[in-house]
Design an enzyme around this catalytic site. Structure first.
Site, PDB file in Angstrom:
ATOM      1  N   ARG A   1       0.819  -1.222   0.000  1.00  0.00           N
ATOM      2  CA  ARG A   1       0.000   0.000   0.000  1.00  0.00           C
ATOM      3  C   ARG A   1       0.853   1.272   0.000  1.00  0.00           C
ATOM      4  NH1 ARG A   1      -5.325   1.843   1.501  1.00  0.00           N
ATOM      5  NH2 ARG A   1      -5.256   3.656   2.887  1.00  0.00           N
TER       6      ARG A   1
ATOM      7  N   ILE B   1      -6.831   8.017  -1.180  1.00  0.00           N
ATOM      8  CA  ILE B   1      -6.816   6.563  -1.228  1.00  0.00           C
ATOM      9  C   ILE B   1      -7.665   6.103  -0.057  1.00  0.00           C
ATOM     10  CG2 ILE B   1      -4.610   6.540   0.023  1.00  0.00           C
ATOM     11  CD1 ILE B   1      -3.945   3.905  -1.326  1.00  0.00           C
ATOM     12  N   SER B   2      -8.631   5.258  -0.308  1.00  0.00           N
ATOM     13  CA  SER B   2      -9.639   4.921   0.702  1.00  0.00           C
ATOM     14  C   SER B   2      -9.052   4.141   1.871  1.00  0.00           C
ATOM     15  CB  SER B   2     -10.767   4.100   0.072  1.00  0.00           C
ATOM     16  OG  SER B   2     -11.485   4.865  -0.852  1.00  0.00           O
ATOM     17  N   GLN B   3      -9.759   4.210   2.975  1.00  0.00           N
ATOM     18  CA  GLN B   3      -9.455   3.434   4.180  1.00  0.00           C
ATOM     19  C   GLN B   3      -9.317   1.956   3.828  1.00  0.00           C
ATOM     20  OE1 GLN B   3     -12.814   3.656   6.753  1.00  0.00           O
ATOM     21  NE2 GLN B   3     -11.969   2.335   8.324  1.00  0.00           N
TER      22      GLN B   3
END
Length: 228
Positions: free
Chosen positions: A41, A67-69
Site C-alpha cells: 500500500r 486513497i480509501s481506508q
C-alpha cells in the site's frame, strides 16, 4: 513492514466484526485479505504521507482525491464477489491501489479516471510495479468503458448522487455493481446493485460511508436527481 501490514489486516478484521450486523458476515473472503497483504500500500501514497500508509484511514493523494481506508477497500472488494476469470471495471482509478487489489483476484481490470494527471501517474505506477492485467484511461466514469463491456463486476470509488445508467447497462447479468451513493459531503450509503439473470436490478444498502464526490459534466447536469 510486515508488522505494519499485519496491523492493517488486524484493523480490517476488527472493523469487520464491528460492522457484521450491517455487512451480513463475520469475516471477509480470505482471497481479499491475501490481496491486501500482498499489495504494498505504501507504494500508492505520496512519499510525504507514507507513514500513514497502513493506518486504517484514508490518505490524501493530492488534487482533492484520496486513497480509501483499507477496511473500505477490502469490504468493497469482498462485496463485488469476483472470480479468477472475471473482467471488472473500476471507476475512479486515483492512485491505482484499488485496481491493484482487484488485479490479484481477477483476469483483467479496466479503470477510468477523470483527472488526467492521476490517470497517467497511476498507469505509470502500475506498469512500474508489474501489475500487467490493468488498463487505465482518462475519461468520464459516468460513461463507463463500453468497448470492453459487459463486465463481471463494476466498482466505483467516488460518491455519485445517483447510479449512472451506463454502468448498469455495462454490467453482466448475474453480476454486481458496488457504489457509494449520496450528495457531496453529506450522508452517503454504500450500495450493492445486483443484476439478476433476467436483467432485473436488486439494490442492497450496506452502510454509511464518506467518499469524495463523483465529478464530470453528467453529474453537473443532473445535480437535482437523487438515488432511489
Amino acid at each position: 513492514m510486515k508488522e505494519k501490514i499485519q496491523q492493517m489486516l488486524d484493523d480490517i478484521e476488527s472493523e469487520t466484526r464491528l460492522t457484521r450486523h450491517l455487512i451480513g458476515k463475520n469475516a471477509l473472503d480470505e482471497r481479499v485479505l491475501n490481496a491486501m497483504r500482498e499489495v504494498p500500500r505504501h507504494l500508492f501514497v505520496p512519499e510525504v504521507s507514507r507513514h500513514f500508509a497502513y493506518t486504517n484511514g484514508p490518505v490524501s493523494i493530492g488534487l482533492g482525491q484520496t486513497i480509501s481506508q483499507p477496511y473500505i477497500v477490502a469490504l468493497m472488494t469482498d462485496l463485488l464477489s469476483v472470480k479468477p476469470d472475471d473482467t471488472v471495471l473500476e471507476i475512479g482509478t486515483g492512485s491505482g491501489y484499488q485496481a491493484a487489489i482487484l488485479s490479484r483476484l481477477v483476469k483483467q481490470v479496466y479503470s477510468v479516471e477523470i483527472v488526467g494527471v492521476l490517470a497517467d501517474k497511476a498507469s505509470e505506477r502500475l506498469e512500474t510495479y508489474h501489475f500487467r492485467n490493468i488498463k487505465v484511461r482518462s475519461g468520464d466514469g459516468y460513461l463507463g468503458w463500453p468497448e470492453h463491456a459487459p463486465y463481471d463486476g463494476i466498482i466505483v470509488t467516488a460518491a455519485a448522487p445517483h447510479i449512472p445508467q451506463p454502468l448498469i447497462d455495462q454490467l453482466k447479468e448475474g453480476s454486481r455493481l458496488v457504489i457509494p451513493v449520496g450528495l457531496p459531503y453529506s450522508y452517503q450509503e454504500l450500495l450493492v446493485i445486483e443484476k439478476d439473470l433476467n436483467g432485473e436490478i436488486n439494490t442492497r444498502r450496506v452502510l454509511g460511508v464518506s467518499f469524495v464526490p463523483f465529478t464530470g459534466k453528467h453529474m453537473e447536469s443532473e445535480k437535482g436527481r437523487c438515488a432511489d
